[in-house]
Scaffold this active site. Structure first.
Site, PDB file in Angstrom:
ATOM      1  N   LYS A 203       0.821  -1.233   0.000  1.00 36.15           N
ATOM      2  CA  LYS A 203       0.000   0.000   0.000  1.00 36.15           C
ATOM      3  C   LYS A 203       0.843   1.267   0.000  1.00 36.15           C
ATOM      4  O   LYS A 203       0.411   2.304  -0.493  1.00 36.15           O
ATOM      5  CB  LYS A 203      -0.988   0.038   1.158  1.00 36.15           C
ATOM      6  CG  LYS A 203      -0.342  -0.098   2.518  1.00 36.15           C
ATOM      7  CD  LYS A 203      -0.706  -1.389   3.141  1.00 36.15           C
ATOM      8  CE  LYS A 203       0.444  -1.955   3.934  1.00 36.15           C
ATOM      9  NZ  LYS A 203       0.157  -3.271   4.453  1.00 36.15           N
TER      10      LYS A 203
ATOM     11  N   GLU B   3       3.288  -3.910  10.742  1.00 38.82           N
ATOM     12  CA  GLU B   3       4.297  -3.473   9.773  1.00 38.82           C
ATOM     13  C   GLU B   3       5.665  -3.500  10.449  1.00 38.82           C
ATOM     14  O   GLU B   3       5.765  -3.516  11.670  1.00 38.82           O
ATOM     15  CB  GLU B   3       3.999  -2.036   9.320  1.00 38.82           C
ATOM     16  CG  GLU B   3       2.674  -1.880   8.609  1.00 38.82           C
ATOM     17  CD  GLU B   3       2.588  -2.702   7.342  1.00 38.82           C
ATOM     18  OE1 GLU B   3       3.522  -2.688   6.537  1.00 38.82           O
ATOM     19  OE2 GLU B   3       1.576  -3.396   7.171  1.00 38.82           O
TER      20      GLU B   3
ATOM     21  N   LYS C 127      -4.490   3.293   2.950  1.00 36.97           N
ATOM     22  CA  LYS C 127      -5.528   2.410   2.411  1.00 36.97           C
ATOM     23  C   LYS C 127      -6.804   3.178   2.061  1.00 36.97           C
ATOM     24  O   LYS C 127      -7.401   2.950   1.005  1.00 36.97           O
ATOM     25  CB  LYS C 127      -5.824   1.286   3.406  1.00 36.97           C
ATOM     26  CG  LYS C 127      -4.650   0.301   3.526  1.00 36.97           C
ATOM     27  CD  LYS C 127      -4.858  -0.637   4.700  1.00 36.97           C
ATOM     28  CE  LYS C 127      -3.777  -1.699   4.790  1.00 36.97           C
ATOM     29  NZ  LYS C 127      -3.813  -2.408   6.074  1.00 36.97           N
TER      30      LYS C 127
ATOM     31  N   GLY D 113      -2.368 -10.893   7.468  1.00 35.75           N
ATOM     32  CA  GLY D 113      -2.004 -12.300   7.658  1.00 35.75           C
ATOM     33  C   GLY D 113      -1.531 -12.906   6.352  1.00 35.75           C
ATOM     34  O   GLY D 113      -1.928 -12.492   5.261  1.00 35.75           O
TER      35      GLY D 113
HETATM   36  N1  HSE Z   1      -0.064  -4.069   9.115  1.00 34.17           N
HETATM   37  C1  HSE Z   1      -1.197  -4.202   8.291  1.00 34.17           C
HETATM   38  C2  HSE Z   1      -2.415  -4.361   9.178  1.00 34.17           C
HETATM   39  C3  HSE Z   1      -1.033  -5.386   7.404  1.00 34.17           C
HETATM   40  O1  HSE Z   1      -2.252  -4.587  10.381  1.00 34.17           O
HETATM   41  O2  HSE Z   1      -3.538  -4.248   8.712  1.00 34.17           O
HETATM   42  C4  HSE Z   1      -2.024  -5.506   6.310  1.00 34.17           C
HETATM   43  O3  HSE Z   1      -1.982  -4.414   5.457  1.00 34.17           O
END
Ligand code: HSE
Length: 400
Positions: A100, A185, A200, A297
């Site tokens: 993203k 992340e 997002k 995941g």
């Molecule tokens: N770190 C992101 C989350 C991973 O927790 O949603 C998926 O994009």
């Protein structure tokens, strides 16, 4: 046969290889031919791993191999992902990605290169992990005027808030568990400070409105300041605290933000717990519609990546149109936006309850030295004017 190169052998990259092996027959049937991983690129070595023989460290090996049809970029970050993806597209290779950060920062440019080359740049997994949302927005939700998109778009923060709600544990403990489970992340700030969700919602809104919603223009607040006390008050109000990423389109005025909100059980997102994501869209024809599923995941995200591989295998030399122009959306001022506010304040600071129009006044036995209010709906401009000096304020959370 379709040859794929996977850039990055981390959680998602290894998931993509696993999915292509595990569901080989289904992938073959839907792609119309066999899909094989020809290369995996990573800086590291993986002795004993089945990909050992196809592991490469030099991106040029992939770029210069005319047999590679599709490049799967799952490295994360923009460096060197942007450089690699752009080079692959310019070399006429289809690309799909779960990244993203890359899509939010460079989406319009990469889409345009793919269009010019008559190939594809797809990114289903970049929002909502395994939940199909990009393809539905492009192919199905293209008639309505959507006046609101609200998402729980970050699995890590939703996991943390759910854990704090259910078990009362600390923020740090819950974050550590989310990281151990591979949801977070590399830099936890991207999750807990709301930047991941901002990217997002910017991607979804850009696709929805066809212009670039720059994630850097959004007002973004994360969940670091959410305390056990806030959650206790939310419970007493029959509410949960969720990190919401929202874009409103009121008569063409677009406002977008990421912030924790209290929501009640009438809200469709109330039941979206743990690492799950939910995306609610409100359109003038369709009414409310909701997408729900695993937002993070390994295998769920890899399944969305491989769905792009299949789409690209079926459209190797045909561009699937995506409208996302480089022109930036001009966002409406925050001051004009309306919300209700939950405010916790020192007990001896009566000014707050006397200043605002109250919907609720709450005191909880376990917090005898404070009280809280929920205001009626008001503009942010009004709110800032009335709240004044914040010295005695313990927390402020929007109420949806
Ligand atoms: N770190 C992101 C989350 C991973 O927790 O949603 C998926 O994009």
């Amino acid at each position: 046969m379709i040859n794929v190169a996977v850039l990055g052998y981390g959680t998602i990259g290894s998931g993509v290889v696993e999915v292509l092996n595990m569901n080989q027959e289904i992938v073959k049937r839907n792609a119309g031919q066999e899909v094989r991983v020809k290369y995996v690129l990573d800086l590291r070595n993986f002795p004993g791993d089945p990909i050992e023989n196809i592991l490469v460290h030099d991106f040029d090996t992939i770029l210069n191999d005319p047999e590679v049809d599709i490049v799967v970029e799952v490295m994360g970050g923009t460096t060197p992902a942007y450089e690699y993806v752009k080079a692959a597209l310019l070399a006429g290779k289809n690309v799909c990605t779960s990244n993203k950060a890359l899509v939010a920062a460079h989406g319009p440019e990469l889409i345009q290169i793919a269009r010019e080359k008559n190939i594809n740049f797809l990114f289903e997994a970049s929002v909502g992990g395994g939940i199909p949302i990009i393809r539905p927005i492009l192919r199905s939700l293209n008639v309505d005027n959507f006046y609101e998109i609200t998402g729980i778009l970050n699995g890590t923060t939703n996991y943390i808030l759910t854990k704090m709600y259910n078990e009362g544990g600390s923020f740090e403990e819950a974050l550590k568990e989310a990281q151990d489970l591979g949801y977070a992340e590399r830099d936890p700030s991207a999750d807990v400070d709301g930047f991941d969700a901002a990217r997002k919602i910017a991607i979804l809104s850009s696709l929805m409105y066809g212009k670039n919603l720059n994630y850097e223009d959004l007002s973004v607040e994360g969940i670091r300041k959410i305390s056990t006390a806030d959650i206790d008050y939310a419970k007493s109000l029959g509410m949960k605290i969720k990190l919401l990423a929202i874009t409103y389109n009121v008569a063409g005025e677009i406002y977008s933000e990421v912030a924790p909100h209290m929501i009640d059980s009438n809200n469709s997102l109330y039941g979206v717990d743990d690492v799950k994501n939910g995306i609610q869209l409100k359109g003038n024809l369709l009414g409310d519609t909701m997408f729900y599923g695993s937002g993070a995941g390994k295998l769920p995200t890899a399944s969305a990546v491989v769905s792009d591989v299949i789409d690209e295998a079926k459209h190797l030399n045909t561009n699937i149109p995506i409208i996302w122009e480089t022109e930036n959306v001009k966002l409406a001022e925050r001051g004009k936006h309306e919300s209700k506010f939950f405010i916790r304040v020192d007990k001896d600071f009566a000014e707050i309850k006397n200043t605002f129009d109250l919907e609720q006044l709450i005191t909880l036995e376990q917090y005898p030295d404070e009280y809280a209010i929920v205001t009626s709906k008001m503009t942010f401009a009004d709110f800032y004017e009335k709240i004044g000096n914040r010295e005695h304020i313990r927390s402020i959370i929007q109420v949806k």
